[in-house]
Write an enzyme that holds these catalytic residues in place. Structure first.
Site, PDB file in Angstrom:
ATOM      1  N   TYR A 142      32.721  27.483   7.575  1.00  0.00           N
ATOM      2  CA  TYR A 142      31.265  27.453   7.755  1.00  0.00           C
ATOM      3  C   TYR A 142      30.880  28.528   8.754  1.00  0.00           C
ATOM      4  O   TYR A 142      31.511  28.680   9.795  1.00  0.00           O
ATOM      5  CB  TYR A 142      30.835  26.085   8.285  1.00  0.00           C
ATOM      6  CG  TYR A 142      29.347  25.961   8.558  1.00  0.00           C
ATOM      7  CD1 TYR A 142      28.423  26.021   7.511  1.00  0.00           C
ATOM      8  CD2 TYR A 142      28.867  25.778   9.858  1.00  0.00           C
ATOM      9  CE1 TYR A 142      27.056  25.898   7.759  1.00  0.00           C
ATOM     10  CE2 TYR A 142      27.496  25.655  10.106  1.00  0.00           C
ATOM     11  CZ  TYR A 142      26.597  25.716   9.049  1.00  0.00           C
ATOM     12  OH  TYR A 142      25.247  25.588   9.300  1.00  0.00           O
ATOM     13  N   ASP A 237      34.803  34.517  13.194  1.00  0.00           N
ATOM     14  CA  ASP A 237      33.719  33.636  13.615  1.00  0.00           C
ATOM     15  C   ASP A 237      34.307  32.665  14.637  1.00  0.00           C
ATOM     16  O   ASP A 237      34.956  31.684  14.275  1.00  0.00           O
ATOM     17  CB  ASP A 237      33.134  32.900  12.408  1.00  0.00           C
ATOM     18  CG  ASP A 237      31.979  31.983  12.813  1.00  0.00           C
ATOM     19  OD1 ASP A 237      31.727  31.854  14.032  1.00  0.00           O
ATOM     20  OD2 ASP A 237      31.356  31.394  11.911  1.00  0.00           O
ATOM     21  N   LYS A 265      27.797  27.985  20.664  1.00  0.00           N
ATOM     22  CA  LYS A 265      28.308  26.742  21.280  1.00  0.00           C
ATOM     23  C   LYS A 265      28.637  26.928  22.774  1.00  0.00           C
ATOM     24  O   LYS A 265      27.733  26.967  23.581  1.00  0.00           O
ATOM     25  CB  LYS A 265      29.463  26.196  20.439  1.00  0.00           C
ATOM     26  CG  LYS A 265      28.939  25.901  19.016  1.00  0.00           C
ATOM     27  CD  LYS A 265      29.814  25.092  18.107  1.00  0.00           C
ATOM     28  CE  LYS A 265      28.997  24.686  16.887  1.00  0.00           C
ATOM     29  NZ  LYS A 265      29.521  25.069  15.609  1.00  0.00           N
TER      30      LYS A 265
HETATM   31  C1  PLP Z   1      28.569  25.770  14.521  1.00  0.00           C
HETATM   32  C2  PLP Z   1      29.073  26.943  13.817  1.00  0.00           C
HETATM   33  C3  PLP Z   1      28.216  27.939  13.336  1.00  0.00           C
HETATM   34  C4  PLP Z   1      26.724  27.810  13.365  1.00  0.00           C
HETATM   35  O1  PLP Z   1      26.215  27.762  14.653  1.00  0.00           O
HETATM   36  P1  PLP Z   1      24.718  27.155  14.852  1.00  0.00           P
HETATM   37  O2  PLP Z   1      24.472  27.343  16.304  1.00  0.00           O
HETATM   38  O3  PLP Z   1      24.803  25.737  14.411  1.00  0.00           O
HETATM   39  O4  PLP Z   1      23.816  27.953  14.002  1.00  0.00           O
HETATM   40  C5  PLP Z   1      28.775  29.079  12.790  1.00  0.00           C
HETATM   41  N1  PLP Z   1      30.102  29.220  12.710  1.00  0.00           N
HETATM   42  C6  PLP Z   1      30.965  28.289  13.142  1.00  0.00           C
HETATM   43  C7  PLP Z   1      32.428  28.522  13.031  1.00  0.00           C
HETATM   44  C8  PLP Z   1      30.477  27.110  13.698  1.00  0.00           C
HETATM   45  O5  PLP Z   1      31.335  26.166  14.089  1.00  0.00           O
END
Ligand code: PLP
Length: 431
Positions: A142, A237, A265
């Site tokens: 994701y 990511d 995060k």
């Molecule tokens: C949480 C997450 C996102 C998205 O971040 P948001 O602040 O919710 O938009 C993208 N990539 C990874 C790997 C994530 O865990």
């Protein structure tokens, strides 16, 4: 009726599904979400006054535990000076410098407001820099809800049982090629066909969004070699893993350097932040220095920067990641012992302070094997843990997070609850 249930039915009148992010709904576990009143350290308290040991940690940011005094103090001081100016502050440079110093592949970094924004912007940059359009992503990873990335995108979508998303134009989705995670030969096949068209390969170096799955030995190294060979940018990511698995993220842990990295995060310390960074020559393509446009009214917000700075300062201290590993080990040992005692097909997958309990009889190495997990069993497990005062992510396909405030006592209480919950699953799901 509990106060949470009352508040939820009220919320549903005004907010789609009653929640501002689908992952918060308890649909997959046939329950209603708890409304939270406050958090302190490893605990959260719901509006009905019940106390829980929290393994959601706001889905990753709260590595210091909730309401850390140093973060609160710094925020209070900044708040007195104002909350947003839309002009540069030195806080942005301080946090950017901390990221650059902490993550060796990053020379420059741009702050945004969420992980979604970070990955969307990184992809635009990769396309602008390479002049190519196609993106390769891994099944079950994701990367936020940007159009190009909402294809085979892991937990939220798997939990809801929908294939992708309505509203994403087919033309857009066509530019995204999906291959299985941990599968180098599938990736090589794609490169044979599209060698000159791929702007970027993006992945979670350690996945959290199909549950925690580690890269196989040599997988990340091979990705690095192949992308280099084809002139494609490699994007890690690290919105979840950055400053979580090590200060320098998964790339420090596995010693593989991507071209671009996305963050979120933890670098926001509980406030809304994302960031993307990488090699100087690539980052210089971003406006106003270069031709790739990306902007934000609240980007680099002083409060968000303050929370990020004070969080990273504490994470930089000696021994933090060893401490997290020790806590993870303790929890793992207890749960593995329970799994043996109860004799139930469960895979406990953990890297550092991230873990997932898969109700699965076989190894979980990619999305297909993760999807083979027994979600009915998970639902029973989740609800029993909740009853026992343990707050877990309400989906089989999520990562759980340990914070620095989870003490031996909390971990032992979790192991005890886990034993009862596994027994209940064995009995009710007939495993
Ligand atoms: C949480 C997450 C996102 C998205 O971040 P948001 O602040 O919710 O938009 C993208 N990539 C990874 C790997 C994530 O865990």
């Amino acid at each position: 009726m509990s106060k949470s249930k009352e508040l939820f039915s009220e919320a549903k009148k005004y907010i789609p599904g009653g929640v501002n992010s689908p992952a918060r709904a308890f649909k997959a576990v046939e329950n209603d979400p708890l409304f939270i009143e406050q958090g302190k350290g490893a605990f959260i308290y719901d509006v009905d006054g019940k106390k829980y040991i929290d393994y959601v940690g706001s889905w990753g940011p709260m590595i210091l535990g909730h309401n850390h005094p140093a973060v609160v103090e710094a925020l209070q001081q900044q708040l007195m000076k104002g909350s947003s100016f839309g002009a540069p502050t030195k806080l942005e440079t301080i946090l950017a410098e901390m990221v650059v110093e902490g993550v060796s592949s990053v020379d420059k970094v741009r702050m945004v407001n969420s992980g979604t924004e970070a990955t969307m912007s990184a992809l635009r940059l990769a396309r602008g820099y390479t002049g190519r359009t196609k993106i390769i992503k891994m099944e079950g990873c994701y990367h936020g809800h940007g159009d190009s990335l909402l294809v085979e995108a892991g937990s939220g979508i798997t939990t809801l049982g929908i294939a992708g998303s309505a509203g994403v134009p087919a033309k857009m989705a066509e530019e995204t090629i999906v291959v299985p995670y941990n599968d180098i030969s599938a990736l090589e096949e794609v490169f044979k066909e599209y060698s000159q068209d791929v702007a970027a390969v993006i992945l979670e170096p350690v996945t959290g969004n199909m549950g925690v799955v580690a890269p196989k030995n040599g997988y990340l190294e091979s990705l690095r070699e192949i992308t280099k060979k084809y002139g494609t940018l490699l994007i890690f990511d690290e919105v979840m893993t950055g400053f979580r698995l090590a200060y320098g993220g998964a790339q420090e842990l596995y010693q593989v350097e991507p071209d671009l990295t996305t963050f979120g995060k933890i670098i926001g310390g509980g406030l809304p932040v994302g960031a993307y960074g990488g090699k100087r020559e690539i980052m210089n393509y971003i406006a106003p220095e270069g031709p790739v446009y990306q902007a934000g009214t609240l980007s680099g917000n002083p409060l968000a920067m303050t929370a990020g700075i004070s969080t990273l300062k504490l994470l930089k201290e000696e021994g933090v990641y060893n401490t997290l590993e020790e806590k993870g080990k303790l929890l793992e040992a207890g749960i593995q012992e329970n799994i043996r005692k109860v004799d139930i097909p469960v895979v406990f997958s953990r890297i550092g302070s991230m873990f997932t309990l898969f109700f699965n009889g076989s190894d979980v190495t990619d999305y297909q094997s993760a999807k083979g997990s027994n979600t009915k069993a998970f639902s029973i497990y989740f609800n029993k843990m909740l009853e026992e005062g343990i707050y877990l992510p309400p989906s089989q396909f999520e990562a759980n997070f340990i914070s620095l405030t989870h003490s031996k006592d909390e971990i032992e209480a979790t192991v005890e609850a886990n034993y009862k919950a596994l027994l209940e699953v064995k009995e009710k799901a007939k495993l």
